[in-house]
Design a protein around this motif. Structure first.
Motif, PDB file in Angstrom:
ATOM      1  N   ASN A  51       9.502  49.178  19.194  1.00 36.74           N
ATOM      2  CA  ASN A  51      10.826  49.746  19.455  1.00 36.74           C
ATOM      3  C   ASN A  51      10.643  51.149  20.023  1.00 36.74           C
ATOM      4  O   ASN A  51      10.791  52.154  19.324  1.00 36.74           O
ATOM      5  CB  ASN A  51      11.656  49.779  18.174  1.00 36.74           C
ATOM      6  CG  ASN A  51      13.106  50.163  18.414  1.00 36.74           C
ATOM      7  OD1 ASN A  51      13.459  50.692  19.470  1.00 36.74           O
ATOM      8  ND2 ASN A  51      13.947  49.929  17.433  1.00 36.74           N
ATOM      9  N   VAL A  52      10.315  51.217  21.307  1.00 35.66           N
ATOM     10  CA  VAL A  52       9.972  52.507  21.918  1.00 35.66           C
ATOM     11  C   VAL A  52      11.139  53.479  21.860  1.00 35.66           C
ATOM     12  O   VAL A  52      10.945  54.689  21.669  1.00 35.66           O
ATOM     13  CB  VAL A  52       9.506  52.306  23.379  1.00 35.66           C
ATOM     14  CG1 VAL A  52       9.168  53.641  24.011  1.00 35.66           C
ATOM     15  CG2 VAL A  52       8.308  51.382  23.442  1.00 35.66           C
ATOM     16  N   MET A  53      12.347  52.972  22.000  1.00 29.39           N
ATOM     17  CA  MET A  53      13.516  53.845  21.950  1.00 29.39           C
ATOM     18  C   MET A  53      13.584  54.580  20.607  1.00 29.39           C
ATOM     19  O   MET A  53      13.775  55.800  20.556  1.00 29.39           O
ATOM     20  CB  MET A  53      14.794  53.050  22.182  1.00 29.39           C
ATOM     21  CG  MET A  53      16.053  53.897  22.177  1.00 29.39           C
ATOM     22  SD  MET A  53      17.571  52.927  22.421  1.00 29.39           S
ATOM     23  CE  MET A  53      17.352  52.459  24.152  1.00 29.39           C
ATOM     24  N   ALA A  54      13.400  53.841  19.529  1.00 31.05           N
ATOM     25  CA  ALA A  54      13.420  54.460  18.208  1.00 31.05           C
ATOM     26  C   ALA A  54      12.232  55.391  18.016  1.00 31.05           C
ATOM     27  O   ALA A  54      12.372  56.492  17.466  1.00 31.05           O
ATOM     28  CB  ALA A  54      13.434  53.391  17.123  1.00 31.05           C
ATOM     29  N   GLY A  55      11.057  54.946  18.466  1.00 26.06           N
ATOM     30  CA  GLY A  55       9.870  55.784  18.312  1.00 26.06           C
ATOM     31  C   GLY A  55      10.007  57.101  19.040  1.00 26.06           C
ATOM     32  O   GLY A  55       9.730  58.165  18.486  1.00 26.06           O
ATOM     33  N   ALA A  78       7.483  58.931   8.932  1.00 25.23           N
ATOM     34  CA  ALA A  78       8.869  58.456   8.857  1.00 25.23           C
ATOM     35  C   ALA A  78       8.937  56.944   8.987  1.00 25.23           C
ATOM     36  O   ALA A  78       9.667  56.271   8.241  1.00 25.23           O
ATOM     37  CB  ALA A  78       9.708  59.133   9.937  1.00 25.23           C
ATOM     38  N   PHE A  79       8.178  56.404   9.912  1.00 30.50           N
ATOM     39  CA  PHE A  79       8.185  54.959  10.099  1.00 30.50           C
ATOM     40  C   PHE A  79       7.444  54.231   8.981  1.00 30.50           C
ATOM     41  O   PHE A  79       7.609  53.025   8.819  1.00 30.50           O
ATOM     42  CB  PHE A  79       7.599  54.593  11.463  1.00 30.50           C
ATOM     43  CG  PHE A  79       8.578  54.731  12.587  1.00 30.50           C
ATOM     44  CD1 PHE A  79       9.542  53.758  12.803  1.00 30.50           C
ATOM     45  CD2 PHE A  79       8.562  55.832  13.423  1.00 30.50           C
ATOM     46  CE1 PHE A  79      10.460  53.874  13.832  1.00 30.50           C
ATOM     47  CE2 PHE A  79       9.473  55.970  14.457  1.00 30.50           C
ATOM     48  CZ  PHE A  79      10.433  54.986  14.661  1.00 30.50           C
ATOM     49  N   ASN A  80       6.673  54.986   8.222  1.00 21.56           N
ATOM     50  CA  ASN A  80       5.982  54.407   7.073  1.00 21.56           C
ATOM     51  C   ASN A  80       6.756  54.631   5.779  1.00 21.56           C
ATOM     52  O   ASN A  80       6.225  54.436   4.678  1.00 21.56           O
ATOM     53  CB  ASN A  80       4.569  54.987   6.952  1.00 21.56           C
ATOM     54  CG  ASN A  80       3.633  54.460   8.022  1.00 21.56           C
ATOM     55  OD1 ASN A  80       3.787  53.329   8.487  1.00 21.56           O
ATOM     56  ND2 ASN A  80       2.656  55.264   8.419  1.00 21.56           N
ATOM     57  N   GLY A  81       8.005  55.069   5.898  1.00 22.31           N
ATOM     58  CA  GLY A  81       8.867  55.210   4.732  1.00 22.31           C
ATOM     59  C   GLY A  81       8.873  56.567   4.068  1.00 22.31           C
ATOM     60  O   GLY A  81       9.490  56.734   3.009  1.00 22.31           O
ATOM     61  N   MET A  98      16.268  55.551  13.070  1.00 22.35           N
ATOM     62  CA  MET A  98      15.518  54.437  12.485  1.00 22.35           C
ATOM     63  C   MET A  98      16.449  53.358  11.952  1.00 22.35           C
ATOM     64  O   MET A  98      16.062  52.194  11.854  1.00 22.35           O
ATOM     65  CB  MET A  98      14.588  54.954  11.384  1.00 22.35           C
ATOM     66  CG  MET A  98      13.394  55.724  11.924  1.00 22.35           C
ATOM     67  SD  MET A  98      12.159  56.104  10.641  1.00 22.35           S
ATOM     68  CE  MET A  98      13.111  57.222   9.606  1.00 22.35           C
ATOM     69  N   ALA A  99      17.687  53.755  11.625  1.00 23.12           N
ATOM     70  CA  ALA A  99      18.665  52.779  11.141  1.00 23.12           C
ATOM     71  C   ALA A  99      19.342  52.024  12.273  1.00 23.12           C
ATOM     72  O   ALA A  99      20.156  51.130  12.031  1.00 23.12           O
ATOM     73  CB  ALA A  99      19.711  53.482  10.286  1.00 23.12           C
ATOM     74  N   ALA A 104      20.368  58.626  22.189  1.00 25.94           N
ATOM     75  CA  ALA A 104      21.193  59.374  23.131  1.00 25.94           C
ATOM     76  C   ALA A 104      22.525  59.782  22.523  1.00 25.94           C
ATOM     77  O   ALA A 104      23.201  60.677  23.044  1.00 25.94           O
ATOM     78  CB  ALA A 104      21.431  58.548  24.394  1.00 25.94           C
ATOM     79  N   GLU A 105      22.911  59.151  21.424  1.00 17.86           N
ATOM     80  CA  GLU A 105      24.142  59.515  20.737  1.00 17.86           C
ATOM     81  C   GLU A 105      23.879  60.426  19.545  1.00 17.86           C
ATOM     82  O   GLU A 105      24.830  60.907  18.915  1.00 17.86           O
ATOM     83  CB  GLU A 105      24.870  58.249  20.276  1.00 17.86           C
ATOM     84  CG  GLU A 105      25.323  57.366  21.435  1.00 17.86           C
ATOM     85  CD  GLU A 105      26.042  56.116  20.979  1.00 17.86           C
ATOM     86  OE1 GLU A 105      26.138  55.903  19.744  1.00 17.86           O
ATOM     87  OE2 GLU A 105      26.505  55.350  21.847  1.00 17.86           O
ATOM     88  N   VAL A 106      22.607  60.658  19.249  1.00 19.06           N
ATOM     89  CA  VAL A 106      22.230  61.471  18.090  1.00 19.06           C
ATOM     90  C   VAL A 106      21.654  62.824  18.515  1.00 19.06           C
ATOM     91  O   VAL A 106      21.927  63.852  17.883  1.00 19.06           O
ATOM     92  CB  VAL A 106      21.188  60.724  17.222  1.00 19.06           C
ATOM     93  CG1 VAL A 106      20.697  61.596  16.074  1.00 19.06           C
ATOM     94  CG2 VAL A 106      21.775  59.415  16.694  1.00 19.06           C
TER      95      VAL A 106
END
Length: 206
Positions: A51-55, A78-81, A98-99, A104-106
């Motif tokens: 998920n490159v966008m999230a990464g 973060a991606f590991n919790g 991540m949720a 672009a909206e954040v």
């Protein structure tokens, strides 16, 4: 400090300073600068399991005032919790991304963090420019140490971005590549670094 609304002659001086710094790059510095965002894109893909966008969004959300090695570590965590290592506001942005929220909206898309996200998400983006304190100083032509660059000003950020895009048009490369190459040249010159910096030592400090 760069003015919010520089004159045409001042804008041309910024472009000349950027180009002069770019042209001082060795072949090795050019190669590292040109590939930096492609490598960061690969990291975003890997840490997010595709998920490159999230990464890219999480990396950018956690980038302000963080050297790249720390930025990278806390994004991976973060991606590991384990969400930690930044201000509450920026941690909240990372959590939203991540949720499933669109980065672009954040993120503030017309400022450094949003442009950093864009450069990582699409290393071929022909408009995005990540302006940190070093990019500011390259354009100004002088190091400003720990002084406030006023990069929270949208007008100042836009003026610097335009200078990098104009320089890129003259050089025939992407604005993000101009920024990355000049960062390498500038910081290594300041520090007298002779060893080869790697992606882990790249910083996008504001």
């Amino acid at each position: 400090m760069i003015p919010n609304h520089p004159s045409d002659s001042t804008r041309r001086r910024y472009v000349r300073n950027i180009i002069a710094t770019y042209r001082r790059a060795t072949d090795d510095q050019l190669a590292r600068g040109h590939s930096w965002y492609r490598t960061a894109h690969q990291l975003a893909d890997m840490m997010s399991e595709g998920n490159v966008m999230a990464g890219a969004g999480v990396i950018a959300a956690l980038s302000a005032n963080k050297a790249w090695d720390l930025n990278r570590r806390i994004a991976v965590d973060a991606f590991n919790g384990k969400l930690h290592g930044h201000t509450g506001g920026n941690l909240a942005k990372a959590a939203k991304i991540m949720a499933g929220a669109d980065p672009a909206e954040v993120l503030p898309m017309d400022m450094k963090t949003g442009n950093f996200y864009r450069c990582i998400l699409d290393p071929g983006d022909a408009e995005a420019v990540c302006i940190d304190r070093h990019a500011h100083d390259v354009a100004l032509g002088t190091p400003k140490g720990n002084a406030d660059r006023g990069l929270s000003s949208k007008a100042r950020y836009a003026a610097l971005s335009l200078a990098y895009r104009n320089a890129a048009a003259i050089l025939g490369v992407l604005p993000s590549q101009v920024q990355a190459v000049t960062w390498v040249v500038w910081t290594e010159s300041l520090a007298g670094v002779k060893r080869r910096p790697t992606l882990e030592r790249y910083s996008h400090d504001v």
